[in-house]
Structures are given as structure tokens and as C-alpha cells.
Design a protein around this motif. Structure first.
Motif, PDB file in Angstrom:
ATOM      1  N   TRP A  32      -5.111  -6.556   5.358  1.00  0.00           N
ATOM      2  CA  TRP A  32      -4.152  -6.098   4.369  1.00  0.00           C
ATOM      3  C   TRP A  32      -3.635  -4.745   4.841  1.00  0.00           C
ATOM      4  CZ3 TRP A  32      -2.757  -9.186   0.399  1.00  0.00           C
ATOM      5  CH2 TRP A  32      -3.624 -10.211   0.029  1.00  0.00           C
ATOM      6  N   ALA A  33      -2.325  -4.635   5.041  1.00  0.00           N
ATOM      7  CA  ALA A  33      -1.731  -3.416   5.593  1.00  0.00           C
ATOM      8  C   ALA A  33      -0.923  -2.707   4.515  1.00  0.00           C
ATOM      9  CB  ALA A  33      -0.834  -3.756   6.789  1.00  0.00           C
ATOM     10  N   GLY A  34      -1.438  -1.570   4.057  1.00  0.00           N
ATOM     11  CA  GLY A  34      -0.742  -0.805   3.031  1.00  0.00           C
ATOM     12  C   GLY A  34       0.570  -0.254   3.556  1.00  0.00           C
ATOM     13  N   GLU A  38       9.769   1.102   1.952  1.00  0.00           N
ATOM     14  CA  GLU A  38      10.338  -0.127   1.391  1.00  0.00           C
ATOM     15  C   GLU A  38      10.413  -1.220   2.443  1.00  0.00           C
ATOM     16  OE1 GLU A  38      14.360  -1.443  -1.054  1.00  0.00           O
ATOM     17  OE2 GLU A  38      13.645   0.630  -1.134  1.00  0.00           O
ATOM     18  N   THR A  39      10.701  -0.847   3.670  1.00  0.00           N
ATOM     19  CA  THR A  39      10.705  -1.802   4.781  1.00  0.00           C
ATOM     20  C   THR A  39       9.928  -1.207   5.949  1.00  0.00           C
ATOM     21  OG1 THR A  39      12.776  -0.941   5.701  1.00  0.00           O
ATOM     22  CG2 THR A  39      12.938  -2.780   4.130  1.00  0.00           C
ATOM     23  N   SER A  40       9.315  -2.077   6.730  1.00  0.00           N
ATOM     24  CA  SER A  40       8.571  -1.624   7.902  1.00  0.00           C
ATOM     25  C   SER A  40       8.784  -2.626   9.033  1.00  0.00           C
ATOM     26  CB  SER A  40       7.080  -1.489   7.593  1.00  0.00           C
ATOM     27  OG  SER A  40       6.368  -1.151   8.769  1.00  0.00           O
ATOM     28  N   PRO A  41       9.779  -2.374   9.891  1.00  0.00           N
ATOM     29  CA  PRO A  41      10.036  -3.292  11.008  1.00  0.00           C
ATOM     30  C   PRO A  41       8.806  -3.503  11.889  1.00  0.00           C
ATOM     31  CG  PRO A  41      11.850  -1.734  10.754  1.00  0.00           C
ATOM     32  CD  PRO A  41      10.762  -1.285   9.841  1.00  0.00           C
ATOM     33  N   ALA A  42       8.004  -2.459  12.067  1.00  0.00           N
ATOM     34  CA  ALA A  42       6.823  -2.581  12.926  1.00  0.00           C
ATOM     35  C   ALA A  42       5.834  -3.573  12.335  1.00  0.00           C
ATOM     36  CB  ALA A  42       6.172  -1.218  13.114  1.00  0.00           C
ATOM     37  N   LEU A  46       4.478  -7.314  13.720  1.00  0.00           N
ATOM     38  CA  LEU A  46       3.076  -7.726  13.783  1.00  0.00           C
ATOM     39  C   LEU A  46       2.853  -9.016  13.007  1.00  0.00           C
ATOM     40  CD1 LEU A  46       0.791  -4.557  13.428  1.00  0.00           C
ATOM     41  CD2 LEU A  46       1.165  -5.999  15.425  1.00  0.00           C
ATOM     42  N   ALA A  47       3.486  -9.122  11.837  1.00  0.00           N
ATOM     43  CA  ALA A  47       3.328 -10.329  11.027  1.00  0.00           C
ATOM     44  C   ALA A  47       3.871 -11.548  11.760  1.00  0.00           C
ATOM     45  CB  ALA A  47       4.030 -10.145   9.688  1.00  0.00           C
ATOM     46  N   ALA A  48       4.971 -11.367  12.472  1.00  0.00           N
ATOM     47  CA  ALA A  48       5.535 -12.477  13.230  1.00  0.00           C
ATOM     48  C   ALA A  48       4.597 -12.934  14.331  1.00  0.00           C
ATOM     49  CB  ALA A  48       6.881 -12.065  13.825  1.00  0.00           C
ATOM     50  N   LEU A  54      -2.066 -11.161   8.904  1.00  0.00           N
ATOM     51  CA  LEU A  54      -1.586  -9.848   8.484  1.00  0.00           C
ATOM     52  C   LEU A  54      -0.861  -9.987   7.163  1.00  0.00           C
ATOM     53  CD1 LEU A  54      -1.026  -6.836   8.911  1.00  0.00           C
ATOM     54  CD2 LEU A  54       1.043  -7.472  10.160  1.00  0.00           C
ATOM     55  N   ARG A  55      -1.286  -9.211   6.173  1.00  0.00           N
ATOM     56  CA  ARG A  55      -0.667  -9.242   4.846  1.00  0.00           C
ATOM     57  C   ARG A  55      -0.121  -7.854   4.509  1.00  0.00           C
ATOM     58  NH1 ARG A  55      -3.155 -13.631   2.130  1.00  0.00           N
ATOM     59  NH2 ARG A  55      -3.735 -15.116   3.765  1.00  0.00           N
ATOM     60  N   PRO A  56       1.159  -7.586   4.792  1.00  0.00           N
ATOM     61  CA  PRO A  56       1.741  -6.318   4.345  1.00  0.00           C
ATOM     62  C   PRO A  56       1.656  -6.215   2.829  1.00  0.00           C
ATOM     63  CG  PRO A  56       3.148  -7.386   5.963  1.00  0.00           C
ATOM     64  CD  PRO A  56       2.114  -8.397   5.564  1.00  0.00           C
ATOM     65  N   LEU A  57       1.340  -5.025   2.362  1.00  0.00           N
ATOM     66  CA  LEU A  57       1.062  -4.820   0.951  1.00  0.00           C
ATOM     67  C   LEU A  57       1.763  -3.546   0.510  1.00  0.00           C
ATOM     68  CD1 LEU A  57      -0.932  -6.075  -1.247  1.00  0.00           C
ATOM     69  CD2 LEU A  57      -2.563  -4.344  -0.487  1.00  0.00           C
ATOM     70  N   ARG A  58       2.780  -3.673  -0.330  1.00  0.00           N
ATOM     71  CA  ARG A  58       3.460  -2.471  -0.822  1.00  0.00           C
ATOM     72  C   ARG A  58       2.450  -1.600  -1.551  1.00  0.00           C
ATOM     73  NH1 ARG A  58       8.786  -1.765  -1.395  1.00  0.00           N
ATOM     74  NH2 ARG A  58       8.088   0.381  -1.638  1.00  0.00           N
ATOM     75  N   LEU A  59       2.321  -0.348  -1.119  1.00  0.00           N
ATOM     76  CA  LEU A  59       1.244   0.474  -1.632  1.00  0.00           C
ATOM     77  C   LEU A  59       1.575   1.953  -1.528  1.00  0.00           C
ATOM     78  CD1 LEU A  59      -1.657   0.770  -2.697  1.00  0.00           C
ATOM     79  CD2 LEU A  59      -2.457   0.591  -0.321  1.00  0.00           C
ATOM     80  N   ASP A  60       1.663   2.595  -2.684  1.00  0.00           N
ATOM     81  CA  ASP A  60       1.781   4.047  -2.777  1.00  0.00           C
ATOM     82  C   ASP A  60       0.460   4.536  -3.357  1.00  0.00           C
ATOM     83  OD1 ASP A  60       2.219   6.688  -3.421  1.00  0.00           O
ATOM     84  OD2 ASP A  60       4.031   6.335  -4.610  1.00  0.00           O
ATOM     85  N   ILE A  61      -0.398   5.115  -2.523  1.00  0.00           N
ATOM     86  CA  ILE A  61      -1.743   5.461  -2.989  1.00  0.00           C
ATOM     87  C   ILE A  61      -1.769   6.669  -3.919  1.00  0.00           C
ATOM     88  CG2 ILE A  61      -2.930   4.389  -1.051  1.00  0.00           C
ATOM     89  CD1 ILE A  61      -3.260   7.174   0.184  1.00  0.00           C
ATOM     90  N   SER A  62      -0.612   7.288  -4.161  1.00  0.00           N
ATOM     91  CA  SER A  62      -0.545   8.370  -5.143  1.00  0.00           C
ATOM     92  C   SER A  62      -0.165   7.845  -6.522  1.00  0.00           C
ATOM     93  CB  SER A  62       0.478   9.433  -4.720  1.00  0.00           C
ATOM     94  OG  SER A  62       1.803   8.952  -4.851  1.00  0.00           O
ATOM     95  N   ASN A  63       0.088   6.541  -6.633  1.00  0.00           N
ATOM     96  CA  ASN A  63       0.598   5.946  -7.860  1.00  0.00           C
ATOM     97  C   ASN A  63      -0.385   4.912  -8.395  1.00  0.00           C
ATOM     98  OD1 ASN A  63       2.209   3.644  -9.266  1.00  0.00           O
ATOM     99  ND2 ASN A  63       3.566   5.400  -9.386  1.00  0.00           N
ATOM    100  N   ALA A  64      -0.890   5.134  -9.601  1.00  0.00           N
ATOM    101  CA  ALA A  64      -1.915   4.252 -10.172  1.00  0.00           C
ATOM    102  C   ALA A  64      -1.414   2.821 -10.345  1.00  0.00           C
ATOM    103  CB  ALA A  64      -2.395   4.806 -11.510  1.00  0.00           C
TER     104      ALA A  64
END
Length: 243
Positions: A32-34, A38-42, A46-48, A54-64
């Protein structure tokens, strides 16, 4: 499904986090990749290459709310997490001294990311971590968090947040070590990162080089023979730093 080794990396959009994600995929982990951006070409590349490992995961660790949504996604997929790498971090102001005007709102945000973000992730995933075989939490700290080694006159937010992360790591170690849990607190070296908003090419290590060293330490600690009786702040080469 129980033979799948799951890992989660925060701040995996680029830099060290991306390199750690690549290294774990190469080792056969499902990751799981935090993803803060909004977009991450890199990460898309990797997912391709690695498909559903690989599971990209939208994640802002400052936001509950962002963390809660991410944790729900992980727990819906697995009840075991071999490895959590709390890598996501921001730098904050590195020039203002106590004789200058200090931006306390920015400092608050640095703490929310570097210290509380890591704690929120660990707290939310502690059951899957302890339910796994690896039971390993990796906190990417810094030599900047060492009080005894400190020679700086600025870097308030970053240094203080990393010192607090070190204490957090000790508290968690004290709780989970009797349960077989393990904590690794590591200074990744001076890495070429984007923590100042642009690529810092002055670092002596590329993200891939630092990640390779760190994952070597991770591999040691994932061994069932590893004993982690006394926690320490170590660098990417395994050398101890004073707290």
C-alpha cells in the motif's frame, strides 16, 4: 491469501518513499503506497509494472479523515500487515532562530505530519501489525532529532518533531516488544529529496541508495531470530546515534 506479505509506506509519491516502495515490490511484498499528491506518475508506472501488488492509496497523514479512509481500505483487504514504514515528512523553516519571527502555524503543521501523522498510522494499524508474522514498525527519523548531537540554531519544527518521533518510537516499543512487536528508528542519511519543495541535489545519497540500506536493516528485523530488547536511533548503515 495468508501467504501474502503486506507492507504500507507513507509519503510514497517520490523520493525515499517511492524508492522504499520499489524495493519492497522487488522483494515480493504487496504494498500500500501512501500518495499525498492528487496524481503520481511514478506510482502509476510502478502499478503498471507490478499490477495489483501495488495499491496507491490517497493519504494525507496530517488529516484524520484521510487517514481513516485509508485505514478502512487497508482493513477491508487484509487483517495482517507485516510492515509499516512511516516515511512521510515535511521540513518547515530551516533558517529562523529564536531571535527571528517564528511561524508557529507552520510548526504545528510539521508536527501534525512528522510526529502525529506517524502515530495516527501506527495506532490505526497496530492490530493488523501485531496479527502478522513480521510485526515491524519503521519510523524514518533523522540525526536532526538527536538532542545530544544537535549543533543547529534553527530547524525548530523539523528537529523538535523528529525528537518527538523518537520518543513516540520508544513508547511504542515498550508496549509491543513483549507481544513480539518490533520498532526500527532510522536516520536515512543526507538523501536527495523534495522536502523543500524542489529536488535537493546536495544530498550524498540517492533515494535508491538510502532505501537499499534501510531495507537491509528491515530484512534483519523481520527475521524471527531478531531480538530488539533495547531500542536505538540508528543510521542507514546501522550505526547508533545518541538520542
Amino acid at each position: 491469501m495468508n501467504d501474502i506479505r503486506w507492507a504500507l509506506v507513507t509519503g510514497a509519491d517520490r523520493g525515499l518513499g517511492l524508492a522504499l516502495t520499489q524495493g519492497l515490490l522487488d522483494q515480493g511484498f504487496h504494498v500500500w503506497a501512501g500518495q499525498y499528491a492528487e496524481t503520481s506518475p511514478a506510482l502509476q508506472e510502478l502499478a503498471a509494472a507490478h499490477g495489483d501488488r501495488l495499491r496507491p492509496l490517497r493519504l494525507d497523514i496530517s488529516n484524520a479523515e484521510s487517514i481513516a479512509a485509508a485505514l478502512n481500505a487497508v482493513k477491508a483487504e487484509t487483517d495482517r500487515l507485516e510492515l509499516l514504514i512511516n516515511n512521510g515528512a515535511i521540513l518547515g523553516n530551516i533558517t529562523a532562530t529564536v531571535q527571528d519571527e517564528l511561524d508557529f502555524e507552520e510548526m504545528d503543521q510539521v508536527f501534525r505530519v512528522n510526529t502525529l501523522g506517524a502515530l495516527r498510522m501506527t495506532n490505526g494499524l497496530i492490530d493488523p501489525i501485531l496479527n502478522s508474522t513480521g510485526k515491524l514498525i519503521v519510523n524514518i527519523s533523522s540525526e536532526a532529532g538527536s538532542i545530544r548531537a544537535c549543533k543547529r540554531t534553527a530547524w525548530f519544527a523539523y528537529c523538535m518533531s523528529k525528537s518527538a518521533l523518537n520518543m513516540q518510537s520508544q513508547l511504542i516499543h515498550n508496549q509491543i516488544a513483549p507481544l513480539g512487536g518490533k520498532v526500527l528508528v532510522v536516520h536515512p542519511g543526507h538523501v536527495q529529496t523534495y522536502m523543500q519543495g524542489k529536488l535537493d541535489t546536495s544530498g550524498r545519497l540517492t533515494p535508491a541508495q538510502s532505501a537499499q540500506h534501510i531495507l537491509g536493516l528491515v530484512e534483519q528485523r523481520l527475521s524471527p531470530d531478531w531480538s530488539d530488547e533495547q531500542l536505538a536511533l540508528i543510521d542507514y548503515q546501522g550505526e547508533r546515534w545518541p538520542w
